[in-house]
Design an enzyme around this catalytic site. Structure first.
Site, PDB file in Angstrom:
ATOM      1  CE1 TYR A  73      -3.712   9.904   0.398  1.00 25.57           C
ATOM      2  CE2 TYR A  73      -3.294  11.348   2.261  1.00 25.57           C
ATOM      3  CZ  TYR A  73      -3.556  10.095   1.750  1.00 25.57           C
ATOM      4  OH  TYR A  73      -3.661   9.026   2.608  1.00 25.57           O
ATOM      5  CG  HIS A 101      -7.258   6.843   5.190  1.00 21.39           C
ATOM      6  ND1 HIS A 101      -6.760   8.109   5.384  1.00 21.39           N
ATOM      7  CD2 HIS A 101      -6.205   6.075   4.817  1.00 21.39           C
ATOM      8  CE1 HIS A 101      -5.457   8.106   5.170  1.00 21.39           C
ATOM      9  NE2 HIS A 101      -5.094   6.886   4.813  1.00 21.39           N
ATOM     10  CG  HIS A 145      -1.761   1.171   1.445  1.00 19.10           C
ATOM     11  ND1 HIS A 145      -3.128   1.163   1.273  1.00 19.10           N
ATOM     12  CD2 HIS A 145      -1.441   2.434   1.827  1.00 19.10           C
ATOM     13  CE1 HIS A 145      -3.611   2.369   1.534  1.00 19.10           C
ATOM     14  NE2 HIS A 145      -2.601   3.165   1.881  1.00 19.10           N
ATOM     15  CD  GLU A 146       1.793   3.415   3.773  1.00 18.54           C
ATOM     16  OE1 GLU A 146       1.944   4.518   3.210  1.00 18.54           O
ATOM     17  OE2 GLU A 146       0.796   3.143   4.460  1.00 18.54           O
ATOM     18  CG  HIS A 164       0.243   6.140  -0.771  1.00 23.18           C
ATOM     19  ND1 HIS A 164      -0.928   6.617  -1.325  1.00 23.18           N
ATOM     20  CD2 HIS A 164      -0.092   5.649   0.447  1.00 23.18           C
ATOM     21  CE1 HIS A 164      -1.929   6.413  -0.475  1.00 23.18           C
ATOM     22  NE2 HIS A 164      -1.449   5.824   0.604  1.00 23.18           N
ATOM     23  CG  ASP A 198      -9.219  10.448   6.194  1.00 22.81           C
ATOM     24  OD1 ASP A 198      -7.980  10.479   6.027  1.00 22.81           O
ATOM     25  OD2 ASP A 198      -9.947   9.524   5.786  1.00 22.81           O
ATOM     26  CD  GLU A 215      -5.173   5.910   1.620  1.00 19.83           C
ATOM     27  OE1 GLU A 215      -5.358   4.738   2.001  1.00 19.83           O
ATOM     28  OE2 GLU A 215      -4.082   6.486   1.743  1.00 19.83           O
TER      29      GLU A 215
HETATM   30 ZN   LIG Z   1      -2.573   5.230   2.270  1.00 17.20          ZN
END
Ligand SMILES: [Zn+2]
Ligand SMILES: [Ca+2]
Ligand SMILES: [Ca+2]
Ligand SMILES: [Ca+2]
Ligand SMILES: [Ca+2]
Length: 494
Positions: A384, A456, A369-370, A373, A451, A393
């Site tokens: 974002y 998210h 996941h990271e 990005h 957020d 996301e």
């Molecule tokens: Zn993320």
């Protein structure tokens, strides 16, 4: 005047208007419809096969038709080739010499001919060209917006590490405001845009990296965007997630090995901040033998996951690391204390050890996941915030899961199951209070700005789309509309 004469004159007038219009079209101001089919709402255009125009000529020849005025310019900022032989040209819109924040348009070219384009061009901009307030004033406003006990440029070891990494003795984190043309909603409506200073503020205590936008005429604080993209994932459980795996390490001498390798791209490096927040004092992870390399399970998990993520992108898409140019995958583990999170900060990955509730965040799906990005930053560069942030996301959850299917022998459609309770589900987003329908149940408008506009939460829609594409499914969405999707299979969908 007799009716017939009047009618004749009217026809002459219409005909001459038509003539002059067609002269305009063919000479001074060609129309986009001559060369392409357009979908104005989405900003997507498809070039007609007869157009036969190379990407380099599109804006110089058809700038007017795209809505560009005499103060606008499209500057080529990047060109990428993909496995299918398509060249992707990324253009940034400038107005009076200042970049229009978020106004990026891509042209896709095959065999020297542009085939399609997509992106944002802000038409009809009329924004001041010069600031009325100084950049020093913009820095003051930005600092007030991001209070800190210690900014990155106030930490000597952090600054010297930056100079070393950049190989530039004058590199610094001290903010340098940039004049941009900006609308905090990225609406594309010219009248919403104004001249602004965009100032990056990097704080170490507390950790924050933000873009602060200040009106360059009035000095008013316009907006901040949080640039640390994190996985807010609850977790608990094991610290070693995938048993014994083949990894590659660096041999310093026969009795000394460390978690580094240079074989994949320009390398993969996994280090520890030793439960501090100071990257400058981070250390390598050593073992005196390789069979097994077993000195730090958490770090080894991150290292293996980085290797698998590299392999997934390379073997599936021919992509050489996140920038498709071999960028080093640099991970820091054991960040801070009781830190139940992980993030990509624009150049490296950082993983916390979790807390009493969750274990370390170095599972394959979270690492994937990271790093995704980072891929997104170098490709779609989805802002974002709001819906583009939710897509950002979603793509991280989608590819994090694809990477888990690629590397893990017990894959699933959950995110973060190995750190304790899963945090999100791609197959049933509602299970963790995320929407599966656009604006449907659990859609988050983020009224308190917690957020970035619900990134998210609203990611559930994109994730479920990919799940349905892969596995198929039938049901009724939150709008009462029945759906039935045949499974393409995950490897086709990705
Ligand atoms: Zn993320
Ligand atoms: Ca290499
Ligand atoms: Ca050992
Ligand atoms: Ca798993
Ligand atoms: Ca998973």
């Amino acid at each position: 005047m007799k009716y017939s004469t009047w009618f004749l004159l009217l026809n002459l007038f219409l005909f001459s208007a038509l003539l002059s219009h067609s002269q305009n079209t063919s000479k001074t101001s060609p129309s986009l419809s001559d060369i392409a089919w357009t979908k104005p709402a989405s900003g997507h255009i498809t070039f007609k096969p007869a157009a036969q125009i190379s990407a380099y000529l599109v804006f110089s020849r058809y700038g007017n038709a795209f809505g560009l005025g005499s103060s606008d310019e499209m500057k080529l900022i990047r060109t990428d080739a993909d496995k299918a032989g398509i060249l992707h040209y990324r253009y940034q819109q400038y107005h009076n010499g200042h970049p229009v924040d978020g106004a990026v348009f891509l042209l896709h070219e095959k065999n020297g001919k542009t085939v399609s384009g997509n992106g944002t061009i802000v038409k009809g901009l009329q924004v001041e060209s010069d600031a009325a307030i100084t950049s020093e004033k913009a820095i003051q406003t930005a600092l007030a917006a991001v209070p800190s006990q210690k900014y990155a440029w106030q930490d000597n070891s952090f600054e010297s590490m930056l100079k070393e990494v950049r190989n530039n003795p004058s590199a610094t984190c001290y903010p340098v405001p940039e004049l941009v043309v900006f609308d905090k909603k990225f609406s594309g409506n010219a009248d919403q845009y104004r001249l602004a200073y965009k100032t990056e503020i990097y704080s170490l205590e507390p950790l924050a990296r933000k873009y602060v936008y200040t009106d360059a005429i009035t000095g008013e604080l316009l907006h901040t965007i949080n640039m640390i993209q994190n996985t807010d994932v609850p977790a608990s459980g094991l610290t070693k997630y995938n048993g014994t795996q083949a990894i590659v390490v660096d041999s310093l001498n026969p009795g000394s090995y460390r978690l580094r390798e240079t074989g994949r791209g320009n390398g993969i490096i996994t280090r520890s901040t030793q439960n501090s927040e100071n990257y400058a004092t981070a250390v390598d992870i050593y073992d005196d033998n390789t069979n097994p390399f077993n000195t730090d399970d958490v770090a080894i998990s991150a290292h293996w996951a980085s290797e698998m993520t590299y392999d997934y992108y390379f073997n599936t898409f021919g992509r050489n690391s996140f920038d498709n140019n071999g960028a080093v995958l640099m991970s820091y583990v054991h960040y801070s204390n009781n830190y139940a999170n992980a993030f990509w900060d624009g150049s490296k990955m950082t993983y916390g050890d979790g807390n009493s509730q969750y274990s370390a965040f170095t599972t394959i799906d979270i690492c994937g996941h990271e790093i995704t990005h980072a891929v997104t930053t170098y490709t779609a560069d989805l802002i974002y915030q709001d819906e583009s942030g939710a897509l950002n996301e979603a793509f991280s959850d989608i590819f994090g899961t694809c990477i888990e299917f690629y590397a893990d022998n017990s894959p699933n459609w959950l995110m973060g199951e190995d750190i304790g309770n899963p945090i999100r589900s791609l197959s049933n987003p509602n299970q963790y209070q995320n929407p599966d329908t656009y604006h449907g149940t659990y859609w988050d408008n983020d009224p308190y700005g917690m957020d970035n506009g619900g990134v998210h939460t609203n990611c559930g829609v994109g994730s479920y789309w990919f799940y349905l594409l892969s596995e198929g499914g039938t049901g009724t969405n939150d709008n009462g509309e029945p759906y039935s999707v045949n499974a393409l299979g995950r490897s086709t969908a990705e």
